[in-house]
Design an enzyme around this catalytic site. Structure first.
Site, PDB file in Angstrom:
ATOM      1  N   VAL A  76       0.863  -1.186   0.000  1.00  0.00           N
ATOM      2  CA  VAL A  76       0.000   0.000   0.000  1.00  0.00           C
ATOM      3  C   VAL A  76       0.897   1.233   0.000  1.00  0.00           C
ATOM      4  O   VAL A  76       1.673   1.442   0.945  1.00  0.00           O
ATOM      5  CB  VAL A  76      -0.932   0.038   1.233  1.00  0.00           C
ATOM      6  CG1 VAL A  76      -1.836   1.271   1.172  1.00  0.00           C
ATOM      7  CG2 VAL A  76      -1.775  -1.235   1.317  1.00  0.00           C
ATOM      8  N   THR A  77       0.802   2.048  -1.044  1.00  0.00           N
ATOM      9  CA  THR A  77       1.605   3.280  -1.065  1.00  0.00           C
ATOM     10  C   THR A  77       0.858   4.392  -0.325  1.00  0.00           C
ATOM     11  O   THR A  77      -0.377   4.410  -0.301  1.00  0.00           O
ATOM     12  CB  THR A  77       1.921   3.733  -2.506  1.00  0.00           C
ATOM     13  OG1 THR A  77       0.745   4.273  -3.110  1.00  0.00           O
ATOM     14  CG2 THR A  77       2.461   2.585  -3.348  1.00  0.00           C
ATOM     15  N   GLY A 106      -4.482   8.219   6.898  1.00  0.00           N
ATOM     16  CA  GLY A 106      -5.634   8.437   6.033  1.00  0.00           C
ATOM     17  C   GLY A 106      -6.133   7.175   5.351  1.00  0.00           C
ATOM     18  O   GLY A 106      -6.214   6.092   5.949  1.00  0.00           O
ATOM     19  N   ILE A 107      -6.512   7.310   4.092  1.00  0.00           N
ATOM     20  CA  ILE A 107      -7.092   6.191   3.345  1.00  0.00           C
ATOM     21  C   ILE A 107      -6.109   5.033   3.251  1.00  0.00           C
ATOM     22  O   ILE A 107      -6.497   3.861   3.362  1.00  0.00           O
ATOM     23  CB  ILE A 107      -7.525   6.662   1.936  1.00  0.00           C
ATOM     24  CG1 ILE A 107      -8.697   7.656   2.057  1.00  0.00           C
ATOM     25  CG2 ILE A 107      -7.926   5.478   1.064  1.00  0.00           C
ATOM     26  CD1 ILE A 107      -9.127   8.285   0.731  1.00  0.00           C
ATOM     27  N   VAL A 129       7.167   7.716  -4.330  1.00  0.00           N
ATOM     28  CA  VAL A 129       6.592   7.074  -5.514  1.00  0.00           C
ATOM     29  C   VAL A 129       6.903   7.844  -6.799  1.00  0.00           C
ATOM     30  O   VAL A 129       6.775   7.301  -7.898  1.00  0.00           O
ATOM     31  CB  VAL A 129       5.063   6.861  -5.377  1.00  0.00           C
ATOM     32  CG1 VAL A 129       4.733   5.952  -4.213  1.00  0.00           C
ATOM     33  CG2 VAL A 129       4.312   8.192  -5.282  1.00  0.00           C
ATOM     34  N   TYR A 156      -5.048  18.814  -9.546  1.00  0.00           N
ATOM     35  CA  TYR A 156      -5.383  17.569  -8.843  1.00  0.00           C
ATOM     36  C   TYR A 156      -6.329  16.713  -9.693  1.00  0.00           C
ATOM     37  O   TYR A 156      -6.072  15.526  -9.943  1.00  0.00           O
ATOM     38  CB  TYR A 156      -6.022  17.898  -7.496  1.00  0.00           C
ATOM     39  CG  TYR A 156      -6.496  16.687  -6.719  1.00  0.00           C
ATOM     40  CD1 TYR A 156      -5.594  15.852  -6.070  1.00  0.00           C
ATOM     41  CD2 TYR A 156      -7.856  16.364  -6.646  1.00  0.00           C
ATOM     42  CE1 TYR A 156      -6.036  14.750  -5.356  1.00  0.00           C
ATOM     43  CE2 TYR A 156      -8.300  15.265  -5.935  1.00  0.00           C
ATOM     44  CZ  TYR A 156      -7.385  14.456  -5.296  1.00  0.00           C
ATOM     45  OH  TYR A 156      -7.820  13.349  -4.595  1.00  0.00           O
ATOM     46  N   THR A 215      -9.723  12.432   6.453  1.00  0.00           N
ATOM     47  CA  THR A 215      -8.272  12.203   6.487  1.00  0.00           C
ATOM     48  C   THR A 215      -7.557  13.542   6.666  1.00  0.00           C
ATOM     49  O   THR A 215      -8.160  14.600   6.465  1.00  0.00           O
ATOM     50  CB  THR A 215      -7.775  11.592   5.153  1.00  0.00           C
ATOM     51  OG1 THR A 215      -7.882  12.602   4.138  1.00  0.00           O
ATOM     52  CG2 THR A 215      -8.563  10.356   4.742  1.00  0.00           C
TER      53      THR A 215
HETATM   54  P1  NAP Z   1      -3.274  11.940   3.116  1.00  0.00           P
HETATM   55  O1  NAP Z   1      -3.974  11.952   4.411  1.00  0.00           O
HETATM   56  O2  NAP Z   1      -2.569  13.188   2.698  1.00  0.00           O
HETATM   57  O3  NAP Z   1      -2.268  10.708   3.033  1.00  0.00           O
HETATM   58  C1  NAP Z   1      -1.484  10.535   1.888  1.00  0.00           C
HETATM   59  C2  NAP Z   1      -0.234   9.783   2.225  1.00  0.00           C
HETATM   60  O4  NAP Z   1       0.554   9.670   1.020  1.00  0.00           O
HETATM   61  C3  NAP Z   1       0.643  10.493   3.270  1.00  0.00           C
HETATM   62  O5  NAP Z   1       1.132   9.571   4.211  1.00  0.00           O
HETATM   63  C4  NAP Z   1       1.766  11.054   2.407  1.00  0.00           C
HETATM   64  O6  NAP Z   1       2.992  11.194   3.114  1.00  0.00           O
HETATM   65  C5  NAP Z   1       1.897  10.008   1.337  1.00  0.00           C
HETATM   66  N1  NAP Z   1       2.621  10.518   0.182  1.00  0.00           N
HETATM   67  C6  NAP Z   1       2.475  11.731  -0.405  1.00  0.00           C
HETATM   68  N2  NAP Z   1       3.350  11.860  -1.396  1.00  0.00           N
HETATM   69  C7  NAP Z   1       4.076  10.706  -1.446  1.00  0.00           C
HETATM   70  C8  NAP Z   1       5.140  10.241  -2.256  1.00  0.00           C
HETATM   71  N3  NAP Z   1       5.656  11.007  -3.214  1.00  0.00           N
HETATM   72  N4  NAP Z   1       5.631   8.996  -2.038  1.00  0.00           N
HETATM   73  C9  NAP Z   1       5.129   8.229  -1.044  1.00  0.00           C
HETATM   74  N5  NAP Z   1       4.131   8.624  -0.228  1.00  0.00           N
HETATM   75  C10 NAP Z   1       3.604   9.844  -0.437  1.00  0.00           C
HETATM   76  O7  NAP Z   1      -4.309  11.624   1.932  1.00  0.00           O
HETATM   77  P2  NAP Z   1      -5.686  10.760   1.929  1.00  0.00           P
HETATM   78  O8  NAP Z   1      -6.807  11.681   2.077  1.00  0.00           O
HETATM   79  O9  NAP Z   1      -5.544   9.576   2.781  1.00  0.00           O
HETATM   80  O10 NAP Z   1      -5.681  10.314   0.399  1.00  0.00           O
HETATM   81  C11 NAP Z   1      -5.138   9.103  -0.061  1.00  0.00           C
HETATM   82  C12 NAP Z   1      -5.433   8.984  -1.547  1.00  0.00           C
HETATM   83  O11 NAP Z   1      -6.841   9.054  -1.751  1.00  0.00           O
HETATM   84  C13 NAP Z   1      -4.820  10.103  -2.369  1.00  0.00           C
HETATM   85  O12 NAP Z   1      -4.393   9.597  -3.610  1.00  0.00           O
HETATM   86  C14 NAP Z   1      -5.982  11.054  -2.574  1.00  0.00           C
HETATM   87  O13 NAP Z   1      -5.840  11.852  -3.708  1.00  0.00           O
HETATM   88  C15 NAP Z   1      -7.129  10.075  -2.688  1.00  0.00           C
HETATM   89  N6  NAP Z   1      -8.437  10.652  -2.370  1.00  0.00           N
HETATM   90  C16 NAP Z   1      -8.700  11.121  -1.117  1.00  0.00           C
HETATM   91  C17 NAP Z   1      -9.967  11.628  -0.848  1.00  0.00           C
HETATM   92  C18 NAP Z   1     -10.357  12.111   0.523  1.00  0.00           C
HETATM   93  O14 NAP Z   1     -11.486  12.596   0.692  1.00  0.00           O
HETATM   94  N7  NAP Z   1      -9.517  11.995   1.528  1.00  0.00           N
HETATM   95  C19 NAP Z   1     -10.941  11.674  -1.863  1.00  0.00           C
HETATM   96  C20 NAP Z   1     -10.612  11.216  -3.125  1.00  0.00           C
HETATM   97  C21 NAP Z   1      -9.366  10.684  -3.370  1.00  0.00           C
HETATM   98  P3  NAP Z   1       3.408  12.659   3.656  1.00  0.00           P
HETATM   99  O15 NAP Z   1       2.382  13.012   4.678  1.00  0.00           O
HETATM  100  O16 NAP Z   1       4.786  12.441   4.200  1.00  0.00           O
HETATM  101  O17 NAP Z   1       3.363  13.565   2.466  1.00  0.00           O
END
Ligand code: NAP
Length: 273
Positions: free
Chosen positions: A24-25, A30-31, A77, A169, A204
């Protein structure tokens, strides 16, 4: 409306991913953490790729607390050499990879006319290129290891129905959908499936930051921005991260083996609202 409390109970006897190895990347929080934990509830050992290894260690602890093995690898990544090293380490630790969830992503809310070239490029580097690099490397590994595996890419409802401020985005997440289709077509002959999930609003750290940015731009409070966003979701509540994990487990399991090239909205009805 609050999230249903049946999730834990329904997962207790879940063995759909028993003894499988899932990467899981962005699994530190969060998710990604929700998916990692949900995969562990279904019996998987989990390798977490993230930049933030300290927080990712908490995800690994949660997985171990469920009786499964977990490892954390520092991976960017968006960097091919880093992805290569991460996959090598994951395979050396837990053996062949059965499934990968490309979840790492970034989001900044910036109107397009104020979006810098660097912001545009970073969204595409992490969200689109990062998904490509990990999918390519893991798929190659699956083929070498003769594993009929699954790739799950986390896109977003923003790929199809973006809010203002989601230009870079949303476009990068639309790229993830196109990439998923091509992965499905090109990997089918190896028995590998590829699908995307389009989450709606999930509680998240990313969403907390998004609410603050939107509030600063609109003059509303973060709570007002949230309730306006939720009013577009038929179910009128945010999801918890494991609710995205439920669908990831389905796609990673044998039950999902006839699904490929699909993008599934897990969005409380946002795209239909
Ligand atoms: P989040 O809370 O910001 O968590 C994202 C994680 O990805 C963080 O641990 C972050 O690490 C890591 N990350 C960022 N850049 C990276 C990189 N270059 N290499 C490796 N790890 C990296 O986000 P989330 O809300 O859980 O979202 C997870 C996914 O779901 C994302 O792709 C987001 O676009 C998608 N999504 C989220 C929502 C929502 O409502 N939350 C809705 C639609 C889609 P750092 O903290 O160190 O940067």
């Amino acid at each position: 409306m609050s999230a249903p409390e049946t999730s834990d109970r329904s997962a207790q006897s879940d063995t759909r991913l028993r003894d499988r190895h899932v990467v899981v990347t962005g699994g530190a929080q969060g998710i990604g953490r929700g998916i990692a934990v949900r995969c562990a509830r279904a019996g998987a050992d989990v390798t977490v790729f993230d930049l933030d290894t300290e927080t990712a260690a908490e995800t690994a602890d949660a997985v171990r607390g469920l009786g499964r093995e977990a490892a954390v690898v520092e991976v960017d990544v968006a960097d091919e050499a880093s992805v290569d090293r991460g996959v090598e380490e994951a395979v050396a630790t837990f053996g062949p990879i059965n499934g990968v969830v490309n979840n790492a992503g970034i989001q900044r809310s910036v109107p397009l006319l104020e979006t810098s070239e660097a912001e545009w490029d970073r969204h595409f580097a992490v969200n689109a290129k990062g998904t490509f690099l990990v999918a390519k490397r893991v798929a190659g590994q699956m083929i070498a290891d003769d594993v009929a595996g699954s790739i799950v890419n986390i896109s977003s409802v923003g790929a199809e129905r973006p809010f203002t401020g989601q230009g870079a985005y949303g476009a990068s997440k639309a790229a993830v959908l196109t990439l998923t289709t091509v992965l499905a077509k090109e990997l089918a002959e190896h028995g590998i499936t590829a699908n995307a999930i389009k989450p709606g609003t999930v509680e998240t750290p990313m969403v907390t930051q998004w609410l603050e940015e939107k509030a600063a731009q609109s003059g509303q409070s973060p709570d007002e921005v949230l309730s306006e966003s939720l009013s577009s979701h038929i179910l009128d509540r945010p999801a918890q991260p494991e609710e995205i994990g439920h669908v990831a487990v389905l796609l990673l399991s044998d039950e999902g083996e006839w699904i490929t090239g699909e993008s599934i909205a897990v969005d409380g009805g946002y795209l239909k609202g």
